[in-house]
Design a protein around this motif. Structure first.
Motif, PDB file in Angstrom:
ATOM      1  N   GLY A  59       0.834  -1.198   0.000  1.00 37.96           N
ATOM      2  CA  GLY A  59       0.000   0.000   0.000  1.00 37.96           C
ATOM      3  C   GLY A  59       0.860   1.235   0.000  1.00 37.96           C
ATOM      4  N   LEU A  60       0.221   2.378  -0.245  1.00 38.38           N
ATOM      5  CA  LEU A  60       0.937   3.649  -0.266  1.00 38.38           C
ATOM      6  C   LEU A  60       1.140   4.107   1.168  1.00 38.38           C
ATOM      7  CD1 LEU A  60       2.045   5.549  -2.421  1.00 38.38           C
ATOM      8  CD2 LEU A  60      -0.049   6.876  -2.238  1.00 38.38           C
ATOM      9  N   MET A  61       2.405   4.310   1.540  1.00 38.36           N
ATOM     10  CA  MET A  61       2.750   4.651   2.915  1.00 38.36           C
ATOM     11  C   MET A  61       3.128   6.123   3.004  1.00 38.36           C
ATOM     12  SD  MET A  61       2.292   1.607   4.025  1.00 38.36           S
ATOM     13  CE  MET A  61       2.879   1.698   5.698  1.00 38.36           C
ATOM     14  N   CYS A  62       2.847   6.710   4.158  1.00 35.12           N
ATOM     15  CA  CYS A  62       3.227   8.101   4.413  1.00 35.12           C
ATOM     16  C   CYS A  62       4.742   8.176   4.553  1.00 35.12           C
ATOM     17  CB  CYS A  62       2.550   8.607   5.685  1.00 35.12           C
ATOM     18  SG  CYS A  62       3.078  10.273   6.181  1.00 35.12           S
ATOM     19  N   PRO A  63       5.417   9.014   3.793  1.00 33.98           N
ATOM     20  CA  PRO A  63       6.881   9.076   3.891  1.00 33.98           C
ATOM     21  C   PRO A  63       7.378   9.656   5.206  1.00 33.98           C
ATOM     22  CG  PRO A  63       6.075  10.795   2.443  1.00 33.98           C
ATOM     23  CD  PRO A  63       4.894   9.943   2.780  1.00 33.98           C
ATOM     24  N   ASP A  64       6.507  10.351   5.963  1.00 28.02           N
ATOM     25  CA  ASP A  64       6.938  10.949   7.222  1.00 28.02           C
ATOM     26  C   ASP A  64       6.789  10.001   8.401  1.00 28.02           C
ATOM     27  OD1 ASP A  64       7.517  13.316   5.899  1.00 28.02           O
ATOM     28  OD2 ASP A  64       5.487  14.095   6.167  1.00 28.02           O
ATOM     29  N   HIS A  65       5.701   9.222   8.423  1.00 31.56           N
ATOM     30  CA  HIS A  65       5.409   8.398   9.594  1.00 31.56           C
ATOM     31  C   HIS A  65       5.343   6.912   9.283  1.00 31.56           C
ATOM     32  CE1 HIS A  65       3.413  12.402  10.250  1.00 31.56           C
ATOM     33  NE2 HIS A  65       4.231  12.352  11.293  1.00 31.56           N
ATOM     34  N   LYS A  66       5.545   6.523   8.028  1.00 26.94           N
ATOM     35  CA  LYS A  66       5.523   5.115   7.619  1.00 26.94           C
ATOM     36  C   LYS A  66       4.210   4.441   7.983  1.00 26.94           C
ATOM     37  CE  LYS A  66       9.638   5.691   6.182  1.00 26.94           C
ATOM     38  NZ  LYS A  66       9.670   7.138   6.507  1.00 26.94           N
ATOM     39  N   GLU A  67       3.128   5.221   7.935  1.00 25.19           N
ATOM     40  CA  GLU A  67       1.787   4.701   8.157  1.00 25.19           C
ATOM     41  C   GLU A  67       1.024   4.732   6.846  1.00 25.19           C
ATOM     42  OE1 GLU A  67       0.485   3.496  10.907  1.00 25.19           O
ATOM     43  OE2 GLU A  67       2.168   3.918  12.258  1.00 25.19           O
TER      44      GLU A  67
END
Length: 759
Positions: A224-232
């Protein structure tokens, strides 16, 4: 029959496959990285919405001098061999801080905490030169690590690779040469395996044995596409920042107050918009094909026109060369003639000097003559010889060459010509004119004035376009009325409709063609036909204090010493006279409009209209404007306060003083020189540059307007039982200037460059 149907079905399937293959091949240019010009590999989405390969982005940042900002902390090992045990041995020897030391550091204020970044006080802002839009985009402090991967684009690239490589097998990446065909893929290991290699690298009883096998592929993507800042995993979309965010991003101050929606809503909205746009394009394929044909025809015309332009330029340059060659020949001929003339004169002088040598020429002849003993014969021969000898002696004593050897007078000054040749360039169309809004106005006619920008090429003539904006719009393109080939920088538009709004624009033209239009200017025309009149100072008192101009369109009140003496006796009572000047035209029907300008330094001026008979009757005497019984509403000073029936006022005036306009609460409070209710219910507004008066005789109404914006100031009732004429009253010093009709302005023609220009 069955075989024919099968063949037809097979043919249709093949045609569909060919169309799909063709469309995929035509799509290839959309899948090329603008840096490496190859298929995208792990594309990143830049803030400008363009894409670039991750490796290419790192290389570009390295070329820009950014070191250490191209890494992607979320990237995974590229092969099963890239494990923690195979990394740098320094990592295994690095000791971690003890928990008690870590607590002491945090309590003492060291380390990082929310709102503080470790490092410099002013973090470095990384700029990335986008190769697609040729602009610099800001990546923030984290660089490429703060960008999203375009997983959708990766899937499209993978489908395209599979469509163009029919029959091509994916090989195992861990086999010894020659590799076998891959049968499985592992997203965690990011590699493709054959059956044997998959078992070898995923042994039973280890953590890798829990990896789920997938189909073999050339590109591995996260699930899935993950947030680059929080890896969520991203779950929402910020409309303000136009960026996908996770749950942690929502609660941070960065997105406080922003419009954030769930990803599902953003997905559905964008999908609907994209589907609608794509449906429109697919439904207008005929239009697209027509425009393509038009563009191709434009390309052909461009090629032909370009070739013609080249030939014209070559011909003109050859013409310049021919003129220069002809001029060169004539100049050389002039120098040659001058040179031959000088050489001839110098040769003659040389011969004369050679004759003065001993025993030759003139000297030898003189010596022989001196031997003559016959006196008469000597005198006869020596007379002419003596003259020649005298001239030779003078030439010898005052020697100077017969001609100069210098040709400085034949030098050319080609500085101006060289500058012209250096500045020789293609003709440019005139730039968009600038309409002079201070001199452009609408009165009985529309006067339009403009100028070209300082460095604009000259214009031979202009085109004026105008239209009304207050008429119902008709289907089709906007229709403009046009005036062609207008000379000069001003023009008159005759007979405009009253009470309308016109929009006007201008563009210039020269040999290169038409330039851009100026900005549109909107003009309001007067609400009624313009009334032409002059000032008549025959009525009123103390007419010696009124100075009317020669053209009878301006008047100035000069109070002089009597007013000063009256002001000194103000506490004991004084009688201030009103100086009145009327218009020489009376209105008896219809609607009329006129405008005037009042000097802002005027002490007290009243502008308006009134019944001609009442005006003549009221201002024949010397009214006392301080007397409490004075009321110009009734037209006389007879105690009209006791009247029980309120009649329409015979006067309607607007009071102006010291750059302000006095406006009452109602029309009756301003219908005259003074108001009954006093100034308690009044207010003041700034004096506009021009005042407009609109008289509706049938309705018995007078409107006072701002003649620039046509904003209403005051509307008053008026008794129109007889002729009504304009009136201007002065108390103290003041000046009024009637607006001159545009149609009566004399046009002065100035000839410039063979063209008549209206000044």
């Amino acid at each position: 029959m069955a075989e024919g149907e099968d063949m037809q079905t097979f043919s249709s399937i093949m045609d569909a496959l060919v169309r799909i293959s063709t469309s995929m091949k035509n799509m290839e240019k959309e899948l090329l990285c603008p840096v490496c010009q190859e298929m995208y590999k792990q594309p990143l989405v830049l803030p400008c919405t363009h894409n670039v390969c991750q490796a290419c982005a790192r290389e570009v940042l390295g070329q820009q001098g950014y070191v250490g900002h191209g890494g992607d902390p979320s990237s995974e090992p590229t092969s099963p061999a890239s494990t923690p045990s195979t990394r740098s041995p320094r990592l295994s020897r690095r000791t971690l801080p003890k928990p008690d030391r870590l607590d002491r550091l945090l309590k003492s204020g060291f380390g990082t905490y929310p709102g503080r970044k470790r490092g410099a006080l002013h973090p470095q802002v990384i700029m990335f030169p986008c190769p697609a839009c040729q602009g610099d985009v800001e990546l923030g402090e984290r660089g490429l690590a703060g960008l999203f991967r375009n997983l959708t684009l990766e899937r499209v690239v993978e489908r395209y690779r599979q469509s163009v490589s029919v029959g091509g097998a994916i090989l195992c990446q861990l086999c010894k040469p020659p590799p076998l065909e891959a049968t499985k893929g592992c997203t965690e290991c990011r590699a493709t395996f054959c059956n044997e290699c998959f078992k070898l690298f995923h042994p039973w009883g280890t953590q890798k044995a829990q990896h789920e096998p997938t189909l073999p592929t050339l590109s591995f993507r996260p699930k899935g596409l993950m947030c680059p800042d929080h890896k969520e995993e991203v779950t929402h979309y910020c409309k303000t920042c136009q960026r996908l965010v996770c749950q942690l991003c929502r609660v941070r101050r960065t997105h406080s107050g922003h419009k954030i929606t769930p990803v599902l809503s953003a997905y559905q909205a964008l999908k609907d918009k994209l589907t609608k746009s794509l449906t429109y394009i697919l439904g207008n394929q005929d239009t697209v094909q027509t425009q393509i044909c038009e563009l191709e025809e434009t390309v052909r015309h461009t090629e032909v026109s370009g070739q013609q332009a080249k030939e014209e330029v070559s011909q003109l340059v050859r013409g310049l060369g021919a003129v220069l060659e002809e001029k060169r020949a004539s100049l050389l001929q002039a120098i040659e003639e001058c040179q031959q003339e000088r050489l001839a004169r110098l040769s003659t002088q040389i011969q004369e000097h050679r004759s003065l040598l001993d025993g030759s020429g003139l000297v030898g002849y003189a010596q022989e003559v001196l031997k003559e003993t016959d006196q008469p014969c000597f005198v006869q021969a020596a007379k002419q010889l003596h003259n020649r000898i005298t001239r030779a002696t003078e030439a010898l004593q005052m020697f100077r060459p017969a001609a100069s050897s210098s040709f400085r007078h034949c030098q050319l000054d080609v500085g101006r010509e060289m500058k012209l040749l250096t500045e020789l360039n293609f003709l440019r169309v005139p730039e968009a004119p600038v309409i002079d809004t201070q001199r452009t106005f609408a009165y009985d006619q529309i006067f339009l004035c403009w100028r070209l920008p300082p460095h604009s090429p000259p214009a031979w003539h202009y085109t004026i376009e105008f239209r009304r904006t207050d008429v119902p719009a008709q289907p089709g393109p906007t229709r403009w009325q046009r005036r062609e080939e207008v000379r000069g920088t001003s023009a008159l538009l005759e007979n405009p409709d009253t009470g309308s709004v016109y929009v006007l624009r201008v563009r210039g033209c020269n040999k290169a063609g038409y330039g851009e239009y100026s900005e549109d200017v909107h003009l309001h025309t007067p609400p009624a036909p313009v009334l032409h009149f002059f000032l008549d100072g025959r009525w009123g008192t103390s007419r010696e204090r009124l100075a009317i101009s020669k053209d009878q369109r301006a008047v100035r009140s000069v109070p002089g010493l009597p007013l000063l003496l009256a002001a000194e006796r103000l506490l004991t009572g004084c009688h201030l006279s009103v100086d009145v000047v009327l218009g020489d035209v009376a209105v008896t029907q219809g609607r009329s409009y006129w405008a005037c300008a009042v000097d802002p330094a005027s002490y007290l001026v009243k502008v308006g209209v009134g019944l001609e008979s009442k005006l003549q009757e009221s201002f024949q005497g010397a009214p006392d404007v301080i007397s409490p019984r004075y009321d110009p509403d009734s037209g006389h000073d007879s105690g009209a306060e006791d009247a029980t029936v309120e009649a329409l006022p015979p006067f309607a005036f607007l009071t102006i003083g010291m750059g302000k306009i006095l406006l009452g609460a109602g029309a009756s409070s301003n219908a005259g020189l003074t108001g009954r209710d006093g100034p308690a219910a009044s207010c003041t507004v700034p004096l506009p540059p021009r005042l407009g008066i609109c008289l509706d005789y049938e309705r018995g109404r007078v409107s006072f307007l701002d003649a620039v914006s046509f904003r209403g100031l005051l509307e008053c009732p008026l008794d129109c039982s007889g002729p009504v004429c304009p009136a201007f009253c002065f108390i103290g010093g003041g000046a009024v200037q009637l607006q001159e009709p545009v149609g009566t302005k004399p046009e002065r023609k100035v000839t410039i460059g063979g063209f008549a220009k209206l000044d």
